[in-house]
Design a protein around this motif. Structure first.
Motif, PDB file in Angstrom:
ATOM      1  N   ARG A  80       0.831  -1.213   0.000  1.00 50.65           N
ATOM      2  CA  ARG A  80       0.000   0.000   0.000  1.00 50.65           C
ATOM      3  C   ARG A  80       0.864   1.261   0.000  1.00 50.65           C
ATOM      4  O   ARG A  80       0.625   2.195  -0.758  1.00 50.65           O
ATOM      5  CB  ARG A  80      -0.940  -0.008   1.215  1.00 50.65           C
ATOM      6  N   ASP A  81       1.887   1.292   0.834  1.00 50.05           N
ATOM      7  CA  ASP A  81       2.771   2.463   0.912  1.00 50.05           C
ATOM      8  C   ASP A  81       3.528   2.702  -0.383  1.00 50.05           C
ATOM      9  O   ASP A  81       3.882   3.841  -0.695  1.00 50.05           O
ATOM     10  CB  ASP A  81       3.754   2.328   2.077  1.00 50.05           C
ATOM     11  N   ALA A  82       3.774   1.637  -1.134  1.00 49.51           N
ATOM     12  CA  ALA A  82       4.450   1.777  -2.425  1.00 49.51           C
ATOM     13  C   ALA A  82       3.490   2.267  -3.509  1.00 49.51           C
ATOM     14  O   ALA A  82       3.915   2.662  -4.590  1.00 49.51           O
ATOM     15  CB  ALA A  82       5.075   0.447  -2.847  1.00 49.51           C
ATOM     16  N   GLY A  83       2.178   2.219  -3.208  1.00 50.46           N
ATOM     17  CA  GLY A  83       1.178   2.664  -4.171  1.00 50.46           C
ATOM     18  C   GLY A  83       0.673   1.576  -5.085  1.00 50.46           C
ATOM     19  O   GLY A  83      -0.040   1.846  -6.050  1.00 50.46           O
ATOM     20  N   ILE A  84       0.998   0.334  -4.784  1.00 52.49           N
ATOM     21  CA  ILE A  84       0.608  -0.787  -5.641  1.00 52.49           C
ATOM     22  C   ILE A  84      -0.811  -1.253  -5.347  1.00 52.49           C
ATOM     23  O   ILE A  84      -1.534  -1.659  -6.250  1.00 52.49           O
ATOM     24  CB  ILE A  84       1.598  -1.954  -5.468  1.00 52.49           C
ATOM     25  N   THR A  85      -1.195  -1.195  -4.077  1.00 54.50           N
ATOM     26  CA  THR A  85      -2.533  -1.647  -3.698  1.00 54.50           C
ATOM     27  C   THR A  85      -3.293  -0.541  -2.977  1.00 54.50           C
ATOM     28  O   THR A  85      -2.717   0.428  -2.500  1.00 54.50           O
ATOM     29  CB  THR A  85      -2.471  -2.890  -2.767  1.00 54.50           C
ATOM     30  N   ARG A  86      -4.587  -0.738  -2.902  1.00 53.92           N
ATOM     31  CA  ARG A  86      -5.498   0.154  -2.165  1.00 53.92           C
ATOM     32  C   ARG A  86      -6.192  -0.724  -1.125  1.00 53.92           C
ATOM     33  O   ARG A  86      -6.638  -1.830  -1.436  1.00 53.92           O
ATOM     34  CB  ARG A  86      -6.515   0.732  -3.130  1.00 53.92           C
ATOM     35  N   THR A  87      -6.273  -0.230   0.103  1.00 53.16           N
ATOM     36  CA  THR A  87      -6.887  -0.997   1.182  1.00 53.16           C
ATOM     37  C   THR A  87      -7.988  -0.183   1.845  1.00 53.16           C
ATOM     38  O   THR A  87      -7.800   0.989   2.159  1.00 53.16           O
ATOM     39  CB  THR A  87      -5.831  -1.394   2.246  1.00 53.16           C
ATOM     40  N   HIS A  88      -9.108  -0.842   2.049  1.00 53.62           N
ATOM     41  CA  HIS A  88     -10.243  -0.252   2.752  1.00 53.62           C
ATOM     42  C   HIS A  88     -10.428  -1.009   4.061  1.00 53.62           C
ATOM     43  O   HIS A  88     -10.343  -2.236   4.088  1.00 53.62           O
ATOM     44  CB  HIS A  88     -11.535  -0.380   1.934  1.00 53.62           C
ATOM     45  N   LYS A  89     -10.687  -0.266   5.128  1.00 53.47           N
ATOM     46  CA  LYS A  89     -11.007  -0.853   6.422  1.00 53.47           C
ATOM     47  C   LYS A  89     -12.522  -0.922   6.509  1.00 53.47           C
ATOM     48  O   LYS A  89     -13.203   0.102   6.456  1.00 53.47           O
ATOM     49  CB  LYS A  89     -10.426   0.021   7.538  1.00 53.47           C
ATOM     50  N   GLN A  90     -13.039  -2.130   6.628  1.00 57.87           N
ATOM     51  CA  GLN A  90     -14.490  -2.346   6.658  1.00 57.87           C
ATOM     52  C   GLN A  90     -14.807  -3.208   7.878  1.00 57.87           C
ATOM     53  O   GLN A  90     -14.654  -4.431   7.818  1.00 57.87           O
ATOM     54  CB  GLN A  90     -14.935  -3.022   5.360  1.00 57.87           C
ATOM     55  N   GLY A  91     -15.167  -2.565   8.974  1.00 56.64           N
ATOM     56  CA  GLY A  91     -15.362  -3.302  10.220  1.00 56.64           C
ATOM     57  C   GLY A  91     -14.035  -3.889  10.656  1.00 56.64           C
ATOM     58  O   GLY A  91     -13.028  -3.195  10.728  1.00 56.64           O
ATOM     59  N   ARG A  92     -14.022  -5.202  10.899  1.00 59.87           N
ATOM     60  CA  ARG A  92     -12.784  -5.882  11.284  1.00 59.87           C
ATOM     61  C   ARG A  92     -12.020  -6.390  10.070  1.00 59.87           C
ATOM     62  O   ARG A  92     -10.966  -6.993  10.222  1.00 59.87           O
ATOM     63  CB  ARG A  92     -13.115  -7.050  12.213  1.00 59.87           C
ATOM     64  N   HIS A  93     -12.553  -6.175   8.893  1.00 55.73           N
ATOM     65  CA  HIS A  93     -11.933  -6.688   7.671  1.00 55.73           C
ATOM     66  C   HIS A  93     -11.124  -5.616   6.963  1.00 55.73           C
ATOM     67  O   HIS A  93     -11.417  -4.428   7.065  1.00 55.73           O
ATOM     68  CB  HIS A  93     -13.011  -7.213   6.706  1.00 55.73           C
ATOM     69  N   ARG A  94     -10.144  -6.067   6.229  1.00 59.21           N
ATOM     70  CA  ARG A  94      -9.373  -5.202   5.335  1.00 59.21           C
ATOM     71  C   ARG A  94      -9.606  -5.729   3.926  1.00 59.21           C
ATOM     72  O   ARG A  94      -9.397  -6.904   3.654  1.00 59.21           O
ATOM     73  CB  ARG A  94      -7.875  -5.232   5.657  1.00 59.21           C
ATOM     74  N   ILE A  95     -10.044  -4.831   3.066  1.00 61.73           N
ATOM     75  CA  ILE A  95     -10.372  -5.169   1.698  1.00 61.73           C
ATOM     76  C   ILE A  95      -9.274  -4.578   0.813  1.00 61.73           C
ATOM     77  O   ILE A  95      -8.963  -3.395   0.916  1.00 61.73           O
ATOM     78  CB  ILE A  95     -11.748  -4.588   1.290  1.00 61.73           C
ATOM     79  N   ILE A  96      -8.710  -5.398  -0.059  1.00 59.01           N
ATOM     80  CA  ILE A  96      -7.545  -4.967  -0.840  1.00 59.01           C
ATOM     81  C   ILE A  96      -7.798  -5.145  -2.332  1.00 59.01           C
ATOM     82  O   ILE A  96      -8.501  -6.068  -2.750  1.00 59.01           O
ATOM     83  CB  ILE A  96      -6.291  -5.749  -0.384  1.00 59.01           C
ATOM     84  N   GLU A  97      -7.227  -4.237  -3.098  1.00 58.88           N
ATOM     85  CA  GLU A  97      -7.281  -4.337  -4.552  1.00 58.88           C
ATOM     86  C   GLU A  97      -6.025  -3.696  -5.128  1.00 58.88           C
ATOM     87  O   GLU A  97      -5.371  -2.879  -4.482  1.00 58.88           O
ATOM     88  CB  GLU A  97      -8.529  -3.664  -5.110  1.00 58.88           C
ATOM     89  N   ILE A  98      -5.685  -4.084  -6.330  1.00 60.73           N
ATOM     90  CA  ILE A  98      -4.515  -3.519  -7.006  1.00 60.73           C
ATOM     91  C   ILE A  98      -4.903  -2.174  -7.604  1.00 60.73           C
ATOM     92  O   ILE A  98      -5.969  -2.028  -8.191  1.00 60.73           O
ATOM     93  CB  ILE A  98      -4.008  -4.476  -8.109  1.00 60.73           C
ATOM     94  N   ARG A  99      -4.026  -1.209  -7.468  1.00 56.12           N
ATOM     95  CA  ARG A  99      -4.231   0.111  -8.085  1.00 56.12           C
ATOM     96  C   ARG A  99      -3.690   0.039  -9.518  1.00 56.12           C
ATOM     97  O   ARG A  99      -2.816   0.795  -9.918  1.00 56.12           O
ATOM     98  CB  ARG A  99      -3.489   1.186  -7.287  1.00 56.12           C
ATOM     99  N   ARG A 100      -4.231  -0.871 -10.278  1.00 57.36           N
ATOM    100  CA  ARG A 100      -3.719  -1.149 -11.619  1.00 57.36           C
ATOM    101  C   ARG A 100      -3.680   0.098 -12.496  1.00 57.36           C
ATOM    102  O   ARG A 100      -2.674   0.388 -13.139  1.00 57.36           O
ATOM    103  CB  ARG A 100      -4.542  -2.252 -12.286  1.00 57.36           C
ATOM    104  N   GLY A 101      -4.744   0.857 -12.533  1.00 61.28           N
ATOM    105  CA  GLY A 101      -4.790   2.056 -13.372  1.00 61.28           C
ATOM    106  C   GLY A 101      -3.757   3.089 -12.963  1.00 61.28           C
ATOM    107  O   GLY A 101      -3.111   3.709 -13.815  1.00 61.28           O
TER     108      GLY A 101
END
Length: 122
Positions: A80-101
């Motif tokens: 995330r700090d490198a800018g490769i992924t995006r993380t959302h905090k949703q309750g107790r879960h962490r949702i991750i996706e690639i910042r492909r664009g």
């Protein structure tokens, strides 16, 4: 690697801090991708297709990763700090996706080349 289910992000989910596209540097991105565990996690996320996935599902889908939860969390933070992924905090879960664009905008073809390269031990 097993299938990882994509999930939706709730509108109340909190976006964790990430660098803006203009601040992504090739050195930081490549350093993050140089670690075999982070590269494996990134491949699992990419193999899940478009859309975000649960961080716990991602780590569980990579059986060759035998690290503690805190170590895996550190690897997610580096991505995330490198800018490769995006993380959302949703309750107790962490949702991750690639910042492909975003990564593609800064470094065209980099993610495709990295993801297509043979993995560790290949």
């Amino acid at each position: 690697m097993s299938m990882v289910r994509r999930i939706s992000i709730d509108e109340r989910a909190e976006l964790l801090p990430e660098p803006p596209v203009a601040e992504l540097t090739l050195t930081t991105v490549l350093a993050a991708l140089a670690d075999p565990v982070r590269l494996t996690l990134l491949r699992v996320i990419a193999d899940a297709g478009d859309g975000p996935i649960d961080c716990g599902d991602c780590a569980a889908a990579a059986p060759d990763i035998t690290r503690s939860e805190s170590t895996i969390s550190h690897h997610y933070k580096v991505l995330r700090d490198a800018g490769i992924t995006r993380t959302h905090k949703q309750g107790r879960h962490r949702i991750i996706e690639i910042r492909r664009g975003d990564v593609e905008a800064r470094f065209p073809g980099l993610l495709d080349a990295v993801l297509a390269a043979p993995g560790p031990g290949a």
